[in-house]
Scaffold this motif. Structure first.
Motif, PDB file in Angstrom:
ATOM      1  N   ILE A  86      54.155  83.827 -50.099  1.00 48.42           N
ATOM      2  CA  ILE A  86      53.134  84.863 -49.958  1.00 48.42           C
ATOM      3  C   ILE A  86      53.266  85.475 -48.560  1.00 48.42           C
ATOM      4  O   ILE A  86      53.092  84.778 -47.557  1.00 48.42           O
ATOM      5  N   PRO A  87      53.560  86.778 -48.464  1.00 49.09           N
ATOM      6  CA  PRO A  87      53.714  87.408 -47.147  1.00 49.09           C
ATOM      7  C   PRO A  87      52.415  87.397 -46.340  1.00 49.09           C
ATOM      8  O   PRO A  87      51.331  87.626 -46.879  1.00 49.09           O
ATOM      9  N   VAL A  88      52.544  87.133 -45.034  1.00 51.81           N
ATOM     10  CA  VAL A  88      51.413  87.117 -44.106  1.00 51.81           C
ATOM     11  C   VAL A  88      51.693  88.135 -43.012  1.00 51.81           C
ATOM     12  O   VAL A  88      52.820  88.226 -42.516  1.00 51.81           O
ATOM     13  N   PHE A  89      50.655  88.888 -42.621  1.00 50.59           N
ATOM     14  CA  PHE A  89      50.816  89.931 -41.614  1.00 50.59           C
ATOM     15  C   PHE A  89      49.756  89.795 -40.531  1.00 50.59           C
ATOM     16  O   PHE A  89      48.637  89.350 -40.799  1.00 50.59           O
ATOM     17  N   LYS A  90      50.120  90.178 -39.331  1.00 46.52           N
ATOM     18  CA  LYS A  90      49.173  90.221 -38.219  1.00 46.52           C
ATOM     19  C   LYS A  90      49.405  91.540 -37.505  1.00 46.52           C
ATOM     20  O   LYS A  90      50.481  91.798 -36.969  1.00 46.52           O
ATOM     21  N   ASP A  91      48.364  92.421 -37.552  1.00 41.04           N
ATOM     22  CA  ASP A  91      48.482  93.725 -36.922  1.00 41.04           C
ATOM     23  C   ASP A  91      47.157  94.103 -36.275  1.00 41.04           C
ATOM     24  O   ASP A  91      46.282  93.244 -36.107  1.00 41.04           O
ATOM     25  N   ALA A  92      46.971  95.372 -35.930  1.00 45.34           N
ATOM     26  CA  ALA A  92      45.751  95.827 -35.265  1.00 45.34           C
ATOM     27  C   ALA A  92      44.494  95.569 -36.089  1.00 45.34           C
ATOM     28  O   ALA A  92      43.408  95.402 -35.540  1.00 45.34           O
ATOM     29  N   LYS A  93      44.618  95.535 -37.415  1.00 49.00           N
ATOM     30  CA  LYS A  93      43.470  95.279 -38.284  1.00 49.00           C
ATOM     31  C   LYS A  93      43.155  93.795 -38.402  1.00 49.00           C
ATOM     32  O   LYS A  93      42.142  93.410 -38.951  1.00 49.00           O
ATOM     33  N   GLY A  94      44.053  92.947 -37.959  1.00 50.57           N
ATOM     34  CA  GLY A  94      43.865  91.507 -38.039  1.00 50.57           C
ATOM     35  C   GLY A  94      44.911  90.848 -38.916  1.00 50.57           C
ATOM     36  O   GLY A  94      45.989  91.395 -39.148  1.00 50.57           O
ATOM     37  N   VAL A  95      44.576  89.679 -39.418  1.00 48.24           N
ATOM     38  CA  VAL A  95      45.494  88.904 -40.259  1.00 48.24           C
ATOM     39  C   VAL A  95      45.231  89.248 -41.717  1.00 48.24           C
ATOM     40  O   VAL A  95      44.088  89.363 -42.154  1.00 48.24           O
ATOM     41  N   SER A  96      46.306  89.419 -42.484  1.00 54.95           N
ATOM     42  CA  SER A  96      46.169  89.714 -43.913  1.00 54.95           C
ATOM     43  C   SER A  96      47.288  89.028 -44.688  1.00 54.95           C
ATOM     44  O   SER A  96      48.308  88.644 -44.124  1.00 54.95           O
ATOM     45  N   ILE A  97      47.045  88.880 -45.997  1.00 51.61           N
ATOM     46  CA  ILE A  97      48.057  88.313 -46.880  1.00 51.61           C
ATOM     47  C   ILE A  97      48.168  89.196 -48.114  1.00 51.61           C
ATOM     48  O   ILE A  97      47.192  89.797 -48.557  1.00 51.61           O
ATOM     49  N   ASP A  98      49.367  89.308 -48.645  1.00 49.18           N
ATOM     50  CA  ASP A  98      49.601  90.086 -49.858  1.00 49.18           C
ATOM     51  C   ASP A  98      49.619  89.150 -51.062  1.00 49.18           C
ATOM     52  O   ASP A  98      50.413  88.210 -51.101  1.00 49.18           O
ATOM     53  N   ILE A  99      48.757  89.424 -52.030  1.00 48.14           N
ATOM     54  CA  ILE A  99      48.689  88.604 -53.236  1.00 48.14           C
ATOM     55  C   ILE A  99      49.088  89.454 -54.433  1.00 48.14           C
ATOM     56  O   ILE A  99      48.610  90.574 -54.594  1.00 48.14           O
ATOM     57  N   GLN A 100      49.970  88.911 -55.256  1.00 47.07           N
ATOM     58  CA  GLN A 100      50.435  89.615 -56.452  1.00 47.07           C
ATOM     59  C   GLN A 100      49.457  89.439 -57.604  1.00 47.07           C
ATOM     60  O   GLN A 100      48.718  88.456 -57.668  1.00 47.07           O
ATOM     61  N   SER A 101      49.522  90.388 -58.543  1.00 51.38           N
ATOM     62  CA  SER A 101      48.763  90.230 -59.787  1.00 51.38           C
ATOM     63  C   SER A 101      49.456  89.169 -60.636  1.00 51.38           C
ATOM     64  O   SER A 101      50.617  88.821 -60.403  1.00 51.38           O
ATOM     65  N   GLU A 102      48.732  88.655 -61.627  1.00 50.82           N
ATOM     66  CA  GLU A 102      49.289  87.599 -62.478  1.00 50.82           C
ATOM     67  C   GLU A 102      50.586  88.027 -63.150  1.00 50.82           C
ATOM     68  O   GLU A 102      51.492  87.233 -63.331  1.00 50.82           O
ATOM     69  N   ASN A 103      50.694  89.310 -63.505  1.00 49.95           N
ATOM     70  CA  ASN A 103      51.910  89.785 -64.168  1.00 49.95           C
ATOM     71  C   ASN A 103      52.955  90.291 -63.165  1.00 49.95           C
ATOM     72  O   ASN A 103      53.968  90.857 -63.560  1.00 49.95           O
ATOM     73  N   ARG A 104      52.672  90.116 -61.861  1.00 52.08           N
ATOM     74  CA  ARG A 104      53.581  90.488 -60.763  1.00 52.08           C
ATOM     75  C   ARG A 104      53.874  91.985 -60.686  1.00 52.08           C
ATOM     76  O   ARG A 104      54.878  92.390 -60.106  1.00 52.08           O
ATOM     77  N   VAL A 105      53.010  92.816 -61.245  1.00 49.29           N
ATOM     78  CA  VAL A 105      53.218  94.264 -61.229  1.00 49.29           C
ATOM     79  C   VAL A 105      52.572  94.910 -60.006  1.00 49.29           C
ATOM     80  O   VAL A 105      53.114  95.845 -59.438  1.00 49.29           O
ATOM     81  N   HIS A 106      51.421  94.393 -59.585  1.00 44.35           N
ATOM     82  CA  HIS A 106      50.690  94.979 -58.469  1.00 44.35           C
ATOM     83  C   HIS A 106      50.525  93.981 -57.335  1.00 44.35           C
ATOM     84  O   HIS A 106      50.559  92.774 -57.550  1.00 44.35           O
ATOM     85  N   ILE A 107      50.307  94.510 -56.137  1.00 39.91           N
ATOM     86  CA  ILE A 107      50.049  93.696 -54.953  1.00 39.91           C
ATOM     87  C   ILE A 107      48.772  94.207 -54.303  1.00 39.91           C
ATOM     88  O   ILE A 107      48.552  95.412 -54.216  1.00 39.91           O
ATOM     89  N   SER A 108      47.941  93.290 -53.865  1.00 41.68           N
ATOM     90  CA  SER A 108      46.717  93.650 -53.154  1.00 41.68           C
ATOM     91  C   SER A 108      46.722  92.937 -51.819  1.00 41.68           C
ATOM     92  O   SER A 108      47.084  91.767 -51.725  1.00 41.68           O
ATOM     93  N   ARG A 109      46.305  93.646 -50.786  1.00 40.26           N
ATOM     94  CA  ARG A 109      46.257  93.046 -49.442  1.00 40.26           C
ATOM     95  C   ARG A 109      44.868  92.478 -49.190  1.00 40.26           C
ATOM     96  O   ARG A 109      43.873  93.189 -49.282  1.00 40.26           O
ATOM     97  N   PHE A 110      44.814  91.198 -48.896  1.00 40.50           N
ATOM     98  CA  PHE A 110      43.565  90.505 -48.601  1.00 40.50           C
ATOM     99  C   PHE A 110      43.468  90.338 -47.080  1.00 40.50           C
ATOM    100  O   PHE A 110      44.347  89.725 -46.462  1.00 40.50           O
ATOM    101  N   TYR A 111      42.411  90.884 -46.482  1.00 39.15           N
ATOM    102  CA  TYR A 111      42.212  90.817 -45.037  1.00 39.15           C
ATOM    103  C   TYR A 111      41.278  89.682 -44.675  1.00 39.15           C
ATOM    104  O   TYR A 111      40.327  89.384 -45.405  1.00 39.15           O
ATOM    105  N   LYS A 112      41.533  89.089 -43.520  1.00 36.25           N
ATOM    106  CA  LYS A 112      40.675  88.032 -43.019  1.00 36.25           C
ATOM    107  C   LYS A 112      39.313  88.637 -42.690  1.00 36.25           C
ATOM    108  O   LYS A 112      39.230  89.639 -41.989  1.00 36.25           O
ATOM    109  N   THR A 113      38.264  88.012 -43.220  1.00 42.16           N
ATOM    110  CA  THR A 113      36.909  88.547 -43.033  1.00 42.16           C
ATOM    111  C   THR A 113      36.106  87.741 -42.029  1.00 42.16           C
ATOM    112  O   THR A 113      35.016  88.126 -41.677  1.00 42.16           O
ATOM    113  N   GLY A 114      36.600  86.630 -41.610  1.00 43.24           N
ATOM    114  CA  GLY A 114      35.883  85.780 -40.658  1.00 43.24           C
ATOM    115  C   GLY A 114      36.144  84.324 -40.936  1.00 43.24           C
ATOM    116  O   GLY A 114      37.036  83.971 -41.691  1.00 43.24           O
ATOM    117  N   THR A 115      35.327  83.493 -40.330  1.00 45.33           N
ATOM    118  CA  THR A 115      35.492  82.050 -40.491  1.00 45.33           C
ATOM    119  C   THR A 115      34.572  81.507 -41.538  1.00 45.33           C
ATOM    120  O   THR A 115      33.706  82.169 -42.028  1.00 45.33           O
TER     121      THR A 115
END
Length: 100
Positions: free
Chosen positions: A71-100
């Motif tokens: 699972i790809p992990v990113f750290k940029d100006a918006k913070g830390v995020s991870i890319d999660i695929q759909s169950e059928n692997r057709v789409h990707i959604s970026r999930f951003y860290k919202t806090g602790t």
């Protein structure tokens, strides 16, 4: 990327959320251990079972899937995020860290 960077809750605004607690992905009371891997400067969570999001109409949610995945992990100006695929692997959604 360090484990400490990932600690907390992640959400995409449409398909729910998941949490990271030490070296575990936590979802609905279930847990999956993961490792962090850096390949040529890119960071990944390596987990089995992995997390994906379902695209079942209005019932979009994050679920565990019994597969091994990077699972790809990113750290940029918006913070830390991870890319999660759909169950059928057709789409990707970026999930951003919202806090602790």
């Amino acid at each position: 990327m360090e484990f400490a960077d990932l600690q907390g809750n992640f959400a995409d605004g449409a398909c729910g959320s998941l949490s990271v607690d030490n070296d575990k992905l936590v979802l609905g009371g279930k847990q999956s251990r993961f490792d962090l891997l850096n390949v040529d400067g890119d960071d990944f969570i390596v987990a089995s079972p992995t997390v994906r999001f379902s695209e079942d109409g209005a019932n979009c949610e994050v679920v565990f899937v019994d597969e091994h995945e990077y699972i790809p992990v990113f750290k940029d100006a918006k913070g830390v995020s991870i890319d999660i695929q759909s169950e059928n692997r057709v789409h990707i959604s970026r999930f951003y860290k919202t806090g602790t």
